[in-house]
Scaffold this motif. Structure first.
Motif, short mmCIF file in Angstrom:
data_model
loop_
_atom_site.label_atom_id
_atom_site.label_comp_id
_atom_site.label_asym_id
_atom_site.label_seq_id
_atom_site.Cartn_x
_atom_site.Cartn_y
_atom_site.Cartn_z
N ALA A 181 0.97 -1.19 -0.11
CA ALA A 181 -0.18 0.27 0.14
C ALA A 181 0.80 0.86 -0.27
O ALA A 181 0.05 1.92 -0.43
CB ALA A 181 -1.10 -0.26 0.56
N GLU A 182 1.85 1.13 0.63
CA GLU A 182 2.58 2.28 1.04
C GLU A 182 3.29 2.57 -0.44
O GLU A 182 4.24 4.07 -0.86
CB GLU A 182 3.94 1.98 1.68
N ALA A 183 4.20 1.77 -0.93
CA ALA A 183 5.03 1.67 -2.14
C ALA A 183 3.72 1.98 -3.29
O ALA A 183 3.88 2.78 -4.18
CB ALA A 183 4.48 0.18 -2.89
N VAL A 184 2.08 1.98 -3.38
CA VAL A 184 1.27 2.41 -3.83
C VAL A 184 1.80 3.75 -4.46
O VAL A 184 1.30 4.67 -5.07
CB VAL A 184 -0.27 1.85 -4.47
N LEU A 185 1.23 4.45 -2.73
CA LEU A 185 1.03 5.50 -2.49
C LEU A 185 2.58 6.85 -2.89
O LEU A 185 2.16 7.61 -3.67
CB LEU A 185 1.47 6.11 -0.90
N ALA A 186 3.51 6.35 -3.24
CA ALA A 186 4.63 6.41 -3.35
C ALA A 186 4.49 6.70 -4.55
O ALA A 186 5.49 7.78 -5.63
CB ALA A 186 5.60 5.62 -3.15
N GLY A 187 3.80 5.77 -6.00
CA GLY A 187 4.25 5.82 -6.91
C GLY A 187 3.48 7.09 -7.06
O GLY A 187 3.49 7.33 -8.54
N TYR A 188 2.78 7.55 -7.01
CA TYR A 188 2.07 8.88 -6.62
C TYR A 188 2.76 10.37 -6.80
O TYR A 188 2.48 11.05 -7.33
CB TYR A 188 1.01 9.32 -6.11
N GLY A 189 4.04 10.19 -6.15
CA GLY A 189 4.71 10.78 -6.20
C GLY A 189 4.93 12.17 -6.93
O GLY A 189 4.85 13.65 -7.55
N PRO A 190 5.24 11.88 -8.49
CA PRO A 190 6.46 13.03 -9.39
C PRO A 190 4.73 13.19 -9.72
O PRO A 190 5.30 14.61 -10.89
CB PRO A 190 6.63 11.40 -11.11
N GLN A 191 3.73 12.43 -9.88
CA GLN A 191 2.13 13.64 -10.33
C GLN A 191 1.79 14.71 -9.31
O GLN A 191 1.55 15.65 -9.73
CB GLN A 191 1.55 12.69 -10.86
N LEU A 192 2.42 14.33 -8.23
CA LEU A 192 2.42 15.03 -7.22
C LEU A 192 3.21 16.66 -7.65
O LEU A 192 2.62 17.37 -7.59
CB LEU A 192 2.31 14.87 -5.77
N VAL A 193 4.45 16.23 -7.89
CA VAL A 193 5.28 17.25 -7.74
C VAL A 193 4.52 18.09 -8.83
O VAL A 193 4.85 19.17 -8.98
CB VAL A 193 6.96 16.95 -8.44
N ALA A 194 4.90 17.47 -10.61
CA ALA A 194 4.21 18.23 -11.45
C ALA A 194 2.64 18.96 -11.32
O ALA A 194 3.28 19.97 -11.54
CB ALA A 194 3.81 17.14 -12.40
N ILE A 195 2.50 18.82 -10.62
CA ILE A 195 0.98 19.69 -10.61
C ILE A 195 1.23 21.07 -9.19
O ILE A 195 1.55 21.86 -9.60
CB ILE A 195 -0.56 18.50 -9.12
N ALA A 196 2.08 20.60 -8.52
CA ALA A 196 2.90 22.03 -7.13
C ALA A 196 3.82 23.14 -8.27
O ALA A 196 3.80 23.80 -7.72
CB ALA A 196 3.33 20.87 -6.71
N GLN A 197 3.68 22.61 -9.67
CA GLN A 197 5.55 22.55 -10.59
C GLN A 197 4.37 23.76 -11.33
O GLN A 197 5.14 24.80 -11.85
CB GLN A 197 6.17 22.03 -10.97
N SER A 198 2.88 23.29 -11.40
CA SER A 198 2.16 23.78 -12.95
C SER A 198 1.45 25.62 -11.96
O SER A 198 1.04 25.35 -10.98
CB SER A 198 1.38 22.91 -13.01
N ALA A 199 0.80 25.96 -12.85
CA ALA A 199 0.32 26.89 -12.62
C ALA A 199 -0.85 26.91 -12.44
O ALA A 199 -0.93 26.29 -12.23
CB ALA A 199 0.35 27.80 -13.39
N GLY A 200 -1.57 27.05 -11.39
CA GLY A 200 -3.05 27.75 -10.37
C GLY A 200 -3.91 27.19 -11.13
O GLY A 200 -3.35 28.07 -12.92
N THR A 201 -5.12 26.63 -11.56
CA THR A 201 -5.85 26.91 -13.02
C THR A 201 -6.12 28.16 -12.90
O THR A 201 -6.42 28.43 -13.86
CB THR A 201 -7.15 25.67 -11.89
N SER A 202 -6.73 29.00 -12.05
CA SER A 202 -7.13 30.38 -12.01
C SER A 202 -6.60 30.95 -13.02
O SER A 202 -6.87 32.32 -13.68
CB SER A 202 -7.82 30.34 -10.87
N GLN A 203 -5.43 31.05 -12.56
CA GLN A 203 -4.47 32.16 -13.23
C GLN A 203 -3.99 31.72 -14.96
O GLN A 203 -3.92 32.67 -15.52
CB GLN A 203 -3.01 32.14 -12.38
N SER A 204 -4.33 29.84 -14.97
CA SER A 204 -4.68 29.39 -15.84
C SER A 204 -5.40 30.29 -17.10
O SER A 204 -6.02 30.83 -18.03
CB SER A 204 -4.24 28.28 -16.02
N ARG A 205 -7.12 30.31 -15.95
CA ARG A 205 -7.85 30.96 -16.92
C ARG A 205 -7.77 31.89 -17.22
O ARG A 205 -7.88 32.50 -18.35
CB ARG A 205 -9.23 30.24 -15.95
N MET A 206 -7.54 32.88 -16.45
CA MET A 206 -6.89 34.65 -16.51
C MET A 206 -6.11 34.63 -18.21
O MET A 206 -6.62 35.30 -18.81
CB MET A 206 -6.53 35.67 -15.57
#
Length: 335
Positions: free
Chosen positions: A82-107
């Protein structure tokens, strides 16, 4: 709060574990001061039966502890997965954190678009990205809860197994003390009194049949192996919790003999009494297991002609006796 809940879980697990392997040790009777030789003989016989019962209870506790230890290993494996499955989401979470916020992208889409159609197209793309992000975060949340629960379960299972093992070791030590007391009391009896005690508890010793004739009469090659192995142990000492090759208790002998034929039996007469197929006294065949006591606390192997081979009792070697001794409780056919 999570640690407090886990601590309470461990406490409950320890209590359950202790109860699961608890052995009620009856007061020792053999060491009481006998008023006569007959009384001494009776007390030693009673003590022998008590020890046989305690022996069986400890074996059951051993099986319980083994199952709990395996459950702890399995739970730890599930937690790691279960912990390995959770760790597998790490790269995707990093990508989300580095991307611009949705509201800013809309503007930005509104200010840089040249037409309403272009705005709609970009907004639709952003909505899809936002929906994907929300879905991903929901998956991560579920995976995190699953991993935390799996780890808590693994910790609780480990605590339960540890508590059970500690209780089992205490029981083993106490029963060993009982065995030593019994053997000292038995040794103080005369030879005639010792023979009387042994006969009353474990039946009279009979001449062992010729192994070749027993093997020849066996209903199968596997049964022949069981019988040959068991009879080869005649004369070996009774050893509390012994499973061979040089000393046995009752279920240790039966499991040893059947292992020679490739059949695994639990080291517990009561557990063995739940295996195979029930057979009546009149249907007994060589190789059948025969049981004694209610609840069951003793087992032997039928060899034919009304005889069985068994690890008889404390201070007595493996021997062939009559199957019709006190407390006969039934038989099971394993092969």
């Amino acid at each position: 709060m999570g640690r407090n809940r886990t601590s309470r879980r461990w406490s409950r697990a320890a209590l359950v574990a202790t109860a699961a392997v608890a052995v009620l040790l009856a007061p020792a009777t053999a060491s009481a001061d006998p008023g006569s030789a007959d009384e001494a003989q009776r007390l030693v016989a009673e003590a022998s039966k008590q020890l046989a019962t305690l022996d069986e209870q400890v074996h059951e506790a051993e099986l319980t502890v083994a199952a709990q230890q395996q459950a702890a290993v399995d739970a730890a494996t599930r937690a790691s997965q279960a912990e390995a499955v959770l760790a597998g989401y790490g790269p995707q979470l990093v990508a989300i954190a580095q991307s611009a916020g949705t509201s800013q992208s809309r503007m930005a889409a509104f200010l840089t678009s040249e037409s309403a159609a272009d705005v709609v197209q970009q907004m639709t793309t952003l909505d899809l990205i936002a929906a994907h992000t929300e879905g991903l975060l929901a998956e991560v949340s579920v995976a995190q809860r699953t991993a935390e629960q799996a780890r808590a379960d693994a910790d609780a299972a480990a605590a339960q197994a540890t508590a059970s093992l500690a209780e089992l070791e205490r029981q083993r030590a106490e029963v060993q003390t009982r065995v030593e007391t019994y053997e000292a009391d038995f040794a103080r009896l005369s030879a005639a009194e010792q023979a009387a005690v042994t006969t009353s508890v474990a039946g009279p010793s009979l001449a062992a049949p010729e192994t070749a004739s027993v093997v020849a009469a066996a209903p199968s090659e596997a049964v022949a192996t069981v019988l040959e192995t068991a009879l080869a142990q005649v004369g070996d000492p009774y050893v509390w919790a012994g499973s061979g090759p040089d000393g046995f208790d009752c279920s240790g002998l039966t499991s040893f003999a059947y292992a020679a034929a490739g059949v695994a039996l639990p080291h517990s007469s009561r557990a063995q009494a739940q295996m195979g197929t029930a057979v009546s006294r009149s249907e007994l065949q060589p190789g059948d297991l025969v049981f004694f006591g209610s609840p069951v606390y003793h087992v032997g192997i039928y060899v034919g002609n009304g005889k069985m081979v068994h690890a008889r009792t404390f201070s007595q070697p493996v021997a062939v006796t009559s199957v019709d001794m006190a407390g006969y409780a039934g038989a099971r056919r394993i092969l």
